[in-house]
Design a protein around this motif. Structure first.
Motif, mmCIF file in Angstrom:
data_model
loop_
_atom_site.group_PDB
_atom_site.id
_atom_site.type_symbol
_atom_site.label_atom_id
_atom_site.label_comp_id
_atom_site.label_asym_id
_atom_site.label_seq_id
_atom_site.Cartn_x
_atom_site.Cartn_y
_atom_site.Cartn_z
ATOM 1 N N GLU A 115 14.697 10.104 -0.623
ATOM 2 C CA GLU A 115 13.670 8.723 -0.699
ATOM 3 C C GLU A 115 12.834 8.206 -0.005
ATOM 4 N N VAL A 116 11.737 8.901 -0.362
ATOM 5 C CA VAL A 116 10.596 9.053 0.425
ATOM 6 C C VAL A 116 9.697 7.604 -0.034
ATOM 7 N N ILE A 117 9.096 7.651 1.377
ATOM 8 C CA ILE A 117 8.096 6.282 1.337
ATOM 9 C C ILE A 117 6.880 6.979 1.579
ATOM 10 N N VAL A 159 0.989 -1.356 -0.139
ATOM 11 C CA VAL A 159 -0.234 0.067 -0.319
ATOM 12 C C VAL A 159 0.721 1.290 -0.370
ATOM 13 N N VAL A 160 2.405 1.357 0.196
ATOM 14 C CA VAL A 160 2.861 2.798 0.547
ATOM 15 C C VAL A 160 3.520 2.969 -1.121
ATOM 16 N N SER A 161 4.226 3.461 -1.709
ATOM 17 C CA SER A 161 4.337 4.455 -2.469
ATOM 18 C C SER A 161 6.406 4.754 -2.303
ATOM 19 N N VAL A 162 7.049 3.993 -3.193
ATOM 20 C CA VAL A 162 8.425 4.699 -2.884
ATOM 21 C C VAL A 162 8.637 5.440 -3.997
ATOM 22 N N LYS A 163 9.096 7.100 -3.365
ATOM 23 C CA LYS A 163 9.188 7.710 -4.148
ATOM 24 C C LYS A 163 11.170 8.812 -4.945
ATOM 25 N N GLN A 164 11.786 8.856 -5.512
ATOM 26 C CA GLN A 164 13.090 9.405 -5.192
ATOM 27 C C GLN A 164 12.182 10.877 -5.651
ATOM 28 N N TYR A 173 4.846 11.445 4.519
ATOM 29 C CA TYR A 173 6.103 10.395 4.599
ATOM 30 C C TYR A 173 6.763 10.002 5.474
ATOM 31 N N TYR A 174 7.521 8.736 4.872
ATOM 32 C CA TYR A 174 8.534 8.967 5.985
ATOM 33 C C TYR A 174 9.567 8.376 4.918
ATOM 34 N N VAL A 175 10.849 9.428 4.813
ATOM 35 C CA VAL A 175 11.983 9.712 5.223
ATOM 36 C C VAL A 175 12.449 8.624 5.023
ATOM 37 N N SER A 176 13.298 7.654 4.226
ATOM 38 C CA SER A 176 14.531 7.025 3.663
ATOM 39 C C SER A 176 15.298 7.648 4.080
#
Length: 193
Positions: A105-107, A29-34, A52-55
């Motif tokens: 990089e965020v989720i 259900v999450v999306s990975v974004k650059q 937004y979770y900051v990876s």
């Protein structure tokens, strides 16, 4: 991509137990974004619909004040969450910006998907409660420091708590977050007391 999802899972597991099926559900259900430096995840007149979770990297939350200056209210670095909760919860347009300070990089997860996830993995509500309580406590402390410390004391305190962060953030952004001008920041840093 898997590294980013692993970062999130590892972080969640510091607070609650997760089973393999829970991890699969979260990942579905999450999306990975650059996100490129200076790119926006939210701008005024939009409704905030995601957390937004900051990876990797750094985000900032800010608004434009009456003097037409940027007023930063929050930063998020690795393993921190960010959203514009007022807009997210009310479904009303925001007055805030969420912008990448660095290539990041965020989720992301939508509010709708998060609510569905809470139904399927109730323990996740505990995780988010703990994370939100910690963020709220940090926000309360920041307000306390604004009212009880001088500008210089606030800068010294912040730099002692987050020395690496001080090196990552442009001086004018740090000044905005701490509540003073970039010129004052230059004077403080020049003293090196």
């Amino acid at each position: 991509m898997n590294v980013m999802l692993d970062n999130l899972t590892t972080h969640i597991k510091k607070f609650i137990e997760l089973h393999d099926t829970d991890v699969e559900l979260i990942n579905s259900v999450v999306s990975v974004k650059q996100v490129k430096k200076k790119a926006f995840l939210l701008q005024p007149d939009q409704v905030c619909r995601e957390l937004y979770y900051v990876s990797k990297g750094c985000l900032r939350l800010y608004f434009i004040n009456k003097k037409l200056n940027e007023q930063i209210t929050q930063f998020a670095i690795e393993n921190w969450w960010m959203s514009e909760y007022g807009s997210l919860e009310s479904n009303k347009i925001s007055n805030y910006y969420i912008q990448a300070v660095e290539n990041s990089e965020v989720i992301s997860i939508s509010k709708l998907k998060l609510e569905e996830l809470f139904e399927k993995v109730p323990r996740l509500e505990r995780y988010f409660r703990i994370v939100q309580q910690r963020a709220f406590t940090a926000s309360q402390k920041r307000i306390e420091y604004i009212y009880s410390m001088s500008d210089e004391e606030r800068y010294r305190h912040f730099s002692s708590l987050f020395p690496d962060f001080i090196q990552r953030i442009p001086q004018y952004m740090l000044a905005s977050y701490l509540g003073f001008t970039p010129q004052f920041m230059s004077k403080i840093r020049a003293k090196k007391v």
